[in-house]
Design a protein around this motif. Structure first.
Motif, mmCIF file in Angstrom:
data_model
loop_
_atom_site.group_PDB
_atom_site.id
_atom_site.type_symbol
_atom_site.label_atom_id
_atom_site.label_comp_id
_atom_site.label_asym_id
_atom_site.label_seq_id
_atom_site.Cartn_x
_atom_site.Cartn_y
_atom_site.Cartn_z
ATOM 1 N N VAL A 1 -0.717 -35.863 -50.076
ATOM 2 C CA VAL A 1 -1.910 -36.154 -50.882
ATOM 3 C C VAL A 1 -1.926 -35.375 -52.194
ATOM 4 O O VAL A 1 -2.753 -35.647 -53.060
ATOM 5 C CB VAL A 1 -3.217 -35.875 -50.099
ATOM 6 C CG1 VAL A 1 -3.324 -36.802 -48.888
ATOM 7 C CG2 VAL A 1 -3.310 -34.405 -49.683
ATOM 8 N N GLY A 2 -1.017 -34.418 -52.331
ATOM 9 C CA GLY A 2 -1.004 -33.662 -53.572
ATOM 10 C C GLY A 2 0.312 -32.942 -53.801
ATOM 11 O O GLY A 2 0.951 -32.481 -52.849
ATOM 12 N N ARG A 3 0.703 -32.916 -55.071
ATOM 13 C CA ARG A 3 1.824 -32.095 -55.510
ATOM 14 C C ARG A 3 1.428 -31.349 -56.781
ATOM 15 O O ARG A 3 2.158 -31.387 -57.785
ATOM 16 C CB ARG A 3 3.049 -32.970 -55.808
ATOM 17 C CG ARG A 3 3.670 -33.669 -54.598
ATOM 18 C CD ARG A 3 4.930 -34.414 -55.031
ATOM 19 N NE ARG A 3 5.459 -35.260 -53.979
ATOM 20 C CZ ARG A 3 6.268 -34.828 -53.005
ATOM 21 N NH1 ARG A 3 6.645 -33.579 -52.978
ATOM 22 N NH2 ARG A 3 6.692 -35.662 -52.075
ATOM 23 N N PRO A 4 0.285 -30.673 -56.764
ATOM 24 C CA PRO A 4 -0.159 -29.985 -57.984
ATOM 25 C C PRO A 4 0.771 -28.821 -58.319
ATOM 26 O O PRO A 4 1.267 -28.130 -57.415
ATOM 27 C CB PRO A 4 -1.560 -29.495 -57.622
ATOM 28 C CG PRO A 4 -1.533 -29.339 -56.141
ATOM 29 C CD PRO A 4 -0.637 -30.442 -55.637
ATOM 30 N N HIS A 5 0.994 -28.643 -59.605
ATOM 31 C CA HIS A 5 1.911 -27.606 -60.070
ATOM 32 C C HIS A 5 1.136 -26.308 -60.247
ATOM 33 O O HIS A 5 0.157 -26.253 -60.990
ATOM 34 C CB HIS A 5 2.540 -28.056 -61.389
ATOM 35 C CG HIS A 5 3.783 -27.304 -61.737
ATOM 36 N ND1 HIS A 5 3.749 -26.018 -62.229
ATOM 37 C CD2 HIS A 5 5.098 -27.650 -61.657
ATOM 38 C CE1 HIS A 5 5.000 -25.608 -62.446
ATOM 39 N NE2 HIS A 5 5.833 -26.577 -62.097
ATOM 40 N N ALA A 6 1.599 -25.253 -59.555
ATOM 41 C CA ALA A 6 0.855 -23.986 -59.577
ATOM 42 C C ALA A 6 0.950 -23.281 -60.930
ATOM 43 O O ALA A 6 0.143 -22.403 -61.238
ATOM 44 C CB ALA A 6 1.362 -23.065 -58.469
ATOM 45 N N GLY A 7 1.924 -23.674 -61.746
ATOM 46 C CA GLY A 7 2.083 -23.042 -63.056
ATOM 47 C C GLY A 7 1.394 -23.818 -64.177
ATOM 48 O O GLY A 7 1.476 -23.437 -65.341
ATOM 49 N N THR A 8 0.730 -24.904 -63.835
ATOM 50 C CA THR A 8 0.040 -25.742 -64.825
ATOM 51 C C THR A 8 -1.473 -25.598 -64.650
ATOM 52 O O THR A 8 -1.965 -25.656 -63.522
ATOM 53 C CB THR A 8 0.452 -27.223 -64.618
ATOM 54 O OG1 THR A 8 1.879 -27.318 -64.730
ATOM 55 C CG2 THR A 8 -0.197 -28.125 -65.660
#
Lengths: 329, 329
Positions: free
Chosen positions: B229-236
């Motif tokens: 459900v998610g692949r959010p980028h932790a550096g963005t």
């Protein structure tokens, strides 16, 4: 019994048993190196500590030494939890009244509680180090309990069984940082610096009949710069007793051994009892005259918090602190 | 290096070193019995752990055993502090937008942070035990750091030196308890049950160039009931990096070794990145259609949180939990 943590340079100090009259102490290293360890395995270790306590009180202990609060860290110099209630709802009502806000009726039935920092407590005679007087430095005199393991969903009656020890606390607050912080919606953080605790933690039986209904039926004595400013009774106007506070804490999670649960600033409806925090005095002034005349603490100010039994003997030893500027500033 | 706490029935587990590929492990008892002890004396103990880690990776360790996340408690099964930021301000803005509230401009410059309970963390494969689905059970996938001692007033640059380890976290939230609780003004309490952490905590050097600017430049992968459900980028879109969060924490108090500081739910402005908590998905639905269609977690639901390196290898092992009813209910 009475327990304390002797400052030996380690992070947790060394567990000592203190005599009932707070005159002598004895290392409890044979039973447990630290108070947290004793709490981790209380049913096994407490009887050993009790034997040592009995021997110390009877003058039979092997190597007693003179007890000095200045040698003490907080009974738990760091803890896994510090959850502070606002059980004296009178205090909350006064604060709201002073800023002409309504207090929701539910505050009389649903406890207020905040999660405090617990990694770095102050000992009973440690300075309150603060970067600026402009933060609005205030003391808050409280009673606190230390728990054993209490499972999620515990009722107040079940939670009562989890009360292991009692202490006094000075839950220092930085009043001028609170409005902005609470406006952000996530509760206190920078406005709550390190909390200080009394030299000794005591088992409830030490209070005799003054421990009943899950609260302490004795007055605190609060002395600011040498003047007694409050003698509020901890057993009066406490709307949520300790079992109730712990049960609130446990609603959705387990509470593990060594958790500290505070009463919130002790506050009586009878204004003749004085005050346990400056904010309350300022609220009363604001309600009476439209503005507060009493200022917060200044560098060099002292605060002394103690509780005496019926005979005038100190139960927990005294919290005795001064406000100081950071050495690096 | 990679460290974990092997569940041995004790409250803190037993410190183990885990190989880079997460296949084997080795007891680190000769260096330190628990992770907290290693953090208490990091400069002395870390080199010994590093030696063992090097030997384990090279196949030279004396008594390696197969590593299993199911045998792990959280790297710190209990800690002296859990302070969780909201560094991905996009998330906060979406929540406000969904309830048609303005987010103050200062939220882009002044970090939001709440003090969480730290006495009872969940291991990576422990059930999320919850009394009722009606509480609105939600996951929150985050990155967290573990600190050494950081003194009061530390700048972000000074705070950066205090970062010892990194972990992933599932900061479980009970969404339907939040509105009433925040309305009381003291922040979260019952709405934040026990947090879970990844099987291993890793030193920043394990991330190579993905650790820079005080943040982790890799995506999380969040899988709910088997669906990514998610692949959010932790550096963005991380508005406040970890040194900044720690410096915020330290403004009025010291931060002691073993404190855990969280990033808050990872959230990217690019909606194509999916979501790291259901609340965010519901906010997007509310903004688009006027109401939320995705429900919160049900008993039996599973949540899987992981972070892979450029080659596809798991860095922290996976948080892999199911929602369960309390056994006594």
């Amino acid at each position: 019994m009475k327990l304390a943590s002797f400052r030996d340079g380690s992070r947790d100090g060394q567990l000592i048993v203190v005599s009932r009259d707070l005159r002598t102490a004895h290392f409890a290293t044979d039973a447990a190196p630290t108070l947290q360890r004793a709490l981790d395995d209380w049913n096994f270790i407490a009887p050993q500590l009790q034997d040592l306590y009995d021997a110390l009180n009877a003058g039979r202990a092997a190597r007693p030494f003179e007890f000095s609060p200045a040698q003490c860290a907080a009974p738990l110099p760091r803890a896994y939890q510090w959850a502070d209630g606002s059980a004296y709802v009178n205090h909350v009502e006064l604060v709201r009244k002073a800023r002409r806000a309504e207090m929701p009726e539910t505050f009389w039935t649903d406890p207020l509680m905040y999660q405090g920092g617990s990694d770095d407590f102050l000992g009973p005679t440690d300075d309150i180090v603060c970067g600026s007087e402009a933060f609005g430095i205030d003391f808050e005199a409280e009673v606190a309990v230390v728990t054993g393991d209490v499972p999620m969903g515990a009722t107040p009656a079940e939670a009562a069984d989890g009360i292991r020890l009692l202490m006094l606390a000075n839950d220092v607050s930085l009043r001028n940082l609170i409005p902005n912080e609470l406006a952000k919606g996530f509760g206190f953080f920078q406005s709550k610096p390190a909390t200080a605790f009394s030299p000794v933690a005591i088992t409830p039986d030490e209070l005799g009949p003054a421990w009943r209904d899950g609260m302490v039926h004795l007055p605190l004595v609060i002395t600011w710069n040498g003047q007694v400013v409050g003698r509020p009774h901890a057993g009066t106007d406490m709307v949520f007793n300790f079992p109730r506070l712990i049960s609130h804490l446990c609603k959705t999670r387990n509470c593990r051994a060594g958790s500290i649960v505070g009463s919130g600033t002790v506050s009586n409806k009878d204004a003749g009892a004085g005050y346990a925090c400056i904010a309350e005095k300022r609220c009363l002034e604001t309600i009476a005259t439209g503005s507060a005349s009493t200022g917060f603490m200044k560098f060099g100010d002292t605060i002394h918090i103690e509780m005496l039994d019926e005979s005038g003997a100190s139960l927990f030893g005294a919290i005795d602190q001064a406000v100081a500027i950071p050495t690096s500033v």
